[in-house]
Scaffold this motif. Sequence first.
Motif, mmCIF file in Angstrom:
data_model
loop_
_atom_site.group_PDB
_atom_site.id
_atom_site.type_symbol
_atom_site.label_atom_id
_atom_site.label_comp_id
_atom_site.label_asym_id
_atom_site.label_seq_id
_atom_site.Cartn_x
_atom_site.Cartn_y
_atom_site.Cartn_z
ATOM 1 N N ALA A 76 -19.284 60.194 70.370
ATOM 2 C CA ALA A 76 -20.351 59.567 70.402
ATOM 3 C C ALA A 76 -21.602 60.077 69.444
ATOM 4 C CB ALA A 76 -20.888 60.606 72.185
ATOM 5 N N LYS A 77 -20.825 61.540 68.397
ATOM 6 C CA LYS A 77 -22.413 61.735 67.459
ATOM 7 C C LYS A 77 -21.686 61.089 65.869
ATOM 8 C CE LYS A 77 -23.706 65.523 64.519
ATOM 9 N NZ LYS A 77 -22.892 67.220 64.072
ATOM 10 N N GLU A 78 -20.647 60.629 66.142
ATOM 11 C CA GLU A 78 -20.151 60.008 65.013
ATOM 12 C C GLU A 78 -20.696 58.413 64.769
ATOM 13 O OE1 GLU A 78 -18.096 59.531 61.276
ATOM 14 O OE2 GLU A 78 -18.300 61.276 62.361
ATOM 15 N N SER A 79 -20.220 58.320 66.140
ATOM 16 C CA SER A 79 -20.510 56.421 65.997
ATOM 17 C C SER A 79 -22.364 55.703 65.792
ATOM 18 C CB SER A 79 -20.510 55.628 67.414
ATOM 19 O OG SER A 79 -21.551 57.004 68.819
ATOM 20 N N LYS A 80 -23.499 57.436 65.939
ATOM 21 C CA LYS A 80 -24.511 56.659 65.876
ATOM 22 C C LYS A 80 -24.783 57.276 64.388
ATOM 23 C CE LYS A 80 -25.755 58.505 69.841
ATOM 24 N NZ LYS A 80 -26.529 59.485 71.068
#
Length: 257
Positions: free
Chosen positions: A252-256
């Motif tokens: 979730a963090k990397e995708s942003k």
Amino acid sequence: MQRSISILIIFLLFNFSTAQTKFGNPEVDPAQIQKNFSGWSAYQNKNIMLSRDFVALHVLSNEISKESFLDQLANGNFIPIRLKSDDSIYYYKLFKIQTNSDTSIKATINQIGFDALKNYKMEGTAFPKFSFKDLNGTEVSNETMKGKIIVIKCWYIHCTPCIKEFPQVNRLVEEYKDRKDILFVSLAEDSPEQLKVFLARKPLLYAVIPDMKIYMNETLDLNAFPTHFILNKEGFISKVLPNFESLEVALAKESKL
């Protein structure tokens, strides 16, 4: 001399007190949680995620590096407890393991700390060069996946925790299906024949690459399964993760980014 000692004691107590106020109190009683292995294990599995970003605190509430925190879990006599906080930051603090605690707690924490430290040290390094074909004959390599976020699941057929998380990781693939810049790949120890029979009963929505036992054991130096990798668009390891829960948070963090 006595006055100087008194002032020093007051200074230390004041700083300790303000540190406690700043970071909040432990969310559980550190002594109580150590009374039996099952109670501690339930807390550890639900509340402590060592792969995530957190503020690491030593026993006197002074901030230390994440690497030092994990090293002391791996080699010391501490348990991690999360501190209460009103903000969105996670604060993990080391507490001494009690002399009357279940000895299995210390042994398990040392192993968890060792694995987490090893994974942490891989972050920011280049993922080893590779070029393989999945079960459909499609080439999967550093070059074909260049400029993509790559999610890699390492597993094998007889790994119960690996199979148990299939429904969760499949749901994750569905969640990101519209993101053409995110690819899901799995490395499996087993032969193509074994995998085709197995996956007919238990589908996995990742691209599955067979015969990866030597690569995972020797090139990636894995000793725990499942292990998940997230590679950033430059081909560097962003996170190395032990389970679906930590994978979901990290992706979730990397995708942003």
